[in-house]
Design a protein around this motif. Sequence first.
Motif, PDB file in Angstrom:
ATOM      1  N   VAL A  14       0.845  -1.191   0.000  1.00  0.00           N
ATOM      2  CA  VAL A  14       0.000   0.000   0.000  1.00  0.00           C
ATOM      3  C   VAL A  14       0.882   1.243   0.000  1.00  0.00           C
ATOM      4  O   VAL A  14       1.728   1.418   0.886  1.00  0.00           O
ATOM      5  N   LEU A  15       0.711   2.078  -1.009  1.00  0.00           N
ATOM      6  CA  LEU A  15       1.400   3.368  -1.071  1.00  0.00           C
ATOM      7  C   LEU A  15       0.475   4.412  -0.446  1.00  0.00           C
ATOM      8  O   LEU A  15      -0.617   4.665  -0.962  1.00  0.00           O
ATOM      9  N   LEU A  16       0.897   4.987   0.660  1.00  0.00           N
ATOM     10  CA  LEU A  16       0.059   5.880   1.456  1.00  0.00           C
ATOM     11  C   LEU A  16       0.578   7.306   1.351  1.00  0.00           C
ATOM     12  O   LEU A  16       1.659   7.625   1.849  1.00  0.00           O
ATOM     13  N   ARG A  17      -0.198   8.177   0.689  1.00  0.00           N
ATOM     14  CA  ARG A  17       0.193   9.597   0.577  1.00  0.00           C
ATOM     15  C   ARG A  17      -0.356  10.356   1.776  1.00  0.00           C
ATOM     16  O   ARG A  17      -1.563  10.480   1.965  1.00  0.00           O
ATOM     17  N   GLU A  18       0.559  10.828   2.622  1.00  0.00           N
ATOM     18  CA  GLU A  18       0.196  11.633   3.782  1.00  0.00           C
ATOM     19  C   GLU A  18       0.802  13.026   3.645  1.00  0.00           C
ATOM     20  O   GLU A  18       1.637  13.270   2.763  1.00  0.00           O
ATOM     21  N   ASP A  19       0.384  13.919   4.523  1.00  0.00           N
ATOM     22  CA  ASP A  19       0.983  15.250   4.587  1.00  0.00           C
ATOM     23  C   ASP A  19       1.865  15.297   5.825  1.00  0.00           C
ATOM     24  O   ASP A  19       1.387  15.537   6.936  1.00  0.00           O
ATOM     25  N   LEU A  20       3.151  15.039   5.631  1.00  0.00           N
ATOM     26  CA  LEU A  20       4.124  15.060   6.722  1.00  0.00           C
ATOM     27  C   LEU A  20       4.987  16.313   6.651  1.00  0.00           C
ATOM     28  O   LEU A  20       6.124  16.334   7.120  1.00  0.00           O
ATOM     29  N   ASN A  21       4.431  17.363   6.079  1.00  0.00           N
ATOM     30  CA  ASN A  21       5.153  18.624   5.900  1.00  0.00           C
ATOM     31  C   ASN A  21       5.168  19.391   7.225  1.00  0.00           C
ATOM     32  O   ASN A  21       4.440  20.358   7.418  1.00  0.00           O
ATOM     33  N   VAL A  22       6.005  18.935   8.135  1.00  0.00           N
ATOM     34  CA  VAL A  22       6.048  19.478   9.492  1.00  0.00           C
ATOM     35  C   VAL A  22       7.024  20.641   9.588  1.00  0.00           C
ATOM     36  O   VAL A  22       7.989  20.722   8.825  1.00  0.00           O
ATOM     37  N   PRO A  23       6.796  21.553  10.537  1.00  0.00           N
ATOM     38  CA  PRO A  23       7.766  22.634  10.745  1.00  0.00           C
ATOM     39  C   PRO A  23       9.042  22.082  11.384  1.00  0.00           C
ATOM     40  O   PRO A  23       8.990  21.177  12.215  1.00  0.00           O
ATOM     41  N   PHE A  24      10.173  22.631  10.987  1.00  0.00           N
ATOM     42  CA  PHE A  24      11.442  22.155  11.524  1.00  0.00           C
ATOM     43  C   PHE A  24      12.474  23.270  11.487  1.00  0.00           C
ATOM     44  O   PHE A  24      12.317  24.273  10.796  1.00  0.00           O
ATOM     45  N   ASP A  25      13.531  23.106  12.279  1.00  0.00           N
ATOM     46  CA  ASP A  25      14.680  24.010  12.221  1.00  0.00           C
ATOM     47  C   ASP A  25      15.953  23.175  12.271  1.00  0.00           C
ATOM     48  O   ASP A  25      15.898  21.948  12.107  1.00  0.00           O
ATOM     49  N   GLU A  26      17.086  23.831  12.519  1.00  0.00           N
ATOM     50  CA  GLU A  26      18.355  23.103  12.507  1.00  0.00           C
ATOM     51  C   GLU A  26      18.441  22.042  13.610  1.00  0.00           C
ATOM     52  O   GLU A  26      19.228  21.099  13.522  1.00  0.00           O
ATOM     53  N   LYS A  27      17.596  22.175  14.633  1.00  0.00           N
ATOM     54  CA  LYS A  27      17.605  21.203  15.729  1.00  0.00           C
ATOM     55  C   LYS A  27      16.694  20.011  15.468  1.00  0.00           C
ATOM     56  O   LYS A  27      16.781  19.005  16.156  1.00  0.00           O
ATOM     57  N   GLY A  28      15.786  20.156  14.495  1.00  0.00           N
ATOM     58  CA  GLY A  28      14.896  19.042  14.181  1.00  0.00           C
ATOM     59  C   GLY A  28      13.445  19.443  14.041  1.00  0.00           C
ATOM     60  O   GLY A  28      13.133  20.610  13.781  1.00  0.00           O
ATOM     61  N   ILE A  29      12.554  18.484  14.224  1.00  0.00           N
ATOM     62  CA  ILE A  29      11.113  18.688  14.053  1.00  0.00           C
ATOM     63  C   ILE A  29      10.563  19.523  15.201  1.00  0.00           C
ATOM     64  O   ILE A  29      10.792  19.231  16.381  1.00  0.00           O
ATOM     65  N   LEU A  30       9.792  20.572  14.874  1.00  0.00           N
ATOM     66  CA  LEU A  30       9.219  21.463  15.887  1.00  0.00           C
ATOM     67  C   LEU A  30       7.851  21.005  16.365  1.00  0.00           C
ATOM     68  O   LEU A  30       7.479  21.225  17.513  1.00  0.00           O
ATOM     69  N   SER A  31       7.088  20.383  15.478  1.00  0.00           N
ATOM     70  CA  SER A  31       5.765  19.871  15.837  1.00  0.00           C
ATOM     71  C   SER A  31       5.528  18.559  15.099  1.00  0.00           C
ATOM     72  O   SER A  31       5.699  18.485  13.882  1.00  0.00           O
ATOM     73  N   THR A  32       5.120  17.530  15.845  1.00  0.00           N
ATOM     74  CA  THR A  32       4.885  16.211  15.245  1.00  0.00           C
ATOM     75  C   THR A  32       3.406  15.950  14.982  1.00  0.00           C
ATOM     76  O   THR A  32       3.024  14.830  14.666  1.00  0.00           O
ATOM     77  N   ALA A  33       2.566  16.991  15.089  1.00  0.00           N
ATOM     78  CA  ALA A  33       1.113  16.795  15.022  1.00  0.00           C
ATOM     79  C   ALA A  33       0.682  16.084  13.738  1.00  0.00           C
ATOM     80  O   ALA A  33      -0.135  15.156  13.772  1.00  0.00           O
ATOM     81  N   ARG A  34       1.229  16.491  12.596  1.00  0.00           N
ATOM     82  CA  ARG A  34       0.821  15.879  11.326  1.00  0.00           C
ATOM     83  C   ARG A  34       1.294  14.427  11.226  1.00  0.00           C
ATOM     84  O   ARG A  34       0.577  13.579  10.689  1.00  0.00           O
ATOM     85  N   ILE A  35       2.483  14.158  11.753  1.00  0.00           N
ATOM     86  CA  ILE A  35       2.983  12.781  11.729  1.00  0.00           C
ATOM     87  C   ILE A  35       2.127  11.905  12.643  1.00  0.00           C
ATOM     88  O   ILE A  35       1.764  10.778  12.288  1.00  0.00           O
ATOM     89  N   ASP A  36       1.782  12.444  13.809  1.00  0.00           N
ATOM     90  CA  ASP A  36       0.971  11.681  14.757  1.00  0.00           C
ATOM     91  C   ASP A  36      -0.400  11.352  14.172  1.00  0.00           C
ATOM     92  O   ASP A  36      -0.934  10.262  14.380  1.00  0.00           O
TER      93      ASP A  36
END
Length: 396
Positions: A14-36
């Motif tokens: 199954v190829l699953l198209r999600e929106d994982l366009n999360v905010p991030f900076d040099e330290k990493g992911i700022l919010s995981t809400a979309r991934i969750d």
Amino acid sequence: MITLDKIDIKNKIVLLREDLNVPFDEKGILSTARIDAALETVRLLQEKEAKIILMSHLGRPKGRDEQYTLQPIADYLSEQLKQKVTLFNLGDPLPSLKSRSVALLENVRFYAGETENKEALAKQYAELCDVFVIDAFGVSHRAQASTTGVIQFADEVCMGPLLAKEITMLNQALDNPRRPTVAIVGGGKVSTKLDVLLNLIEKVDVMIVGGALANTFLLAQGKNVGASLVEPELVPMATQILNRATQLGRTLWLPEDVVVADSIDSPSAQVKNLAELANTDKIFDIGAKAIVSLEQILLSAQTILWNGPLGVFEREAFQAGTRALAQLIAKSKAFSIAGGGETIAAIEQFGVEKQISYISTGGGAFLEVLEGKVLPVITALQEREAQINDINTVKL
């Protein structure tokens, strides 16, 4: 339309198209809400014993750019799923997939032809899978290779549960609402919300117009707005919408008092009735009387649609109107749905996330639905289903 519950995916890729366009900076992911949110669908696919390939975009790279790699997302997915999630590139050998295993395709915007919806790329995506599931409402307004393109070529296609929920909630608010229905349309310019205003005035009982775009409507009513941001060229259109509201017996709400200052950085602000505005005053929020009138409208509503702030809520001096709006919607017993980047930021700032019935995951897609447009992904799914039905009819 075909939904996930209507397709047998056991042991299928199954190829699953999600929106994982999360905010991030040099330290990493700022919010995981979309991934969750996407993880809920991933776990559902795992329960159904599918072999899963996730795909998404991140940022707006012009070709391959390692600062937009999905590796941090693969790492987070691995942590949450407690299993290795392999990141791979299109054209590489497909990772070994077993039932319930998960792989992640590298950022789709690394591949030439993605945003142009090139057929060759869409076919490459389709060749990865047995079933394509489109679950990303946030990009459902974009006709791209990983959204509408692959729908045409995958062996089986369906709508995922997150996308289905978004569509259901928006249909409930727009097409079959409990009344009275109230829409709040705020923001900076009439030009960016014109189609929303034109569509919603036909559907709702009360339309609250706030933010800087209210200034153009006040100007259309002959009110003095001082040196506030306005779009004089759109005064005729604002007048048309005001007249249409009157014809339909709708209420188009505008503030009777406002918070003004010389500039957005001014240390002092004043509340003034519109008639008291000086030519140098700039409107940055609604006043106390306006807030009281909003309370009467919102607490009697049965359905509330919210898109856009009522003032410059990022500044403490000008946040009272948007804060009161958020708190009143939270207090209301209405079915409430909110969407758009600034709106979600305000909801988070004032801590009312749990009191809003539904918060849309899509910015541009949410706006297009409010404008009355049919999303390209929905059109593509409908066309593919019609094609399948035609083939089945011929077979019979």
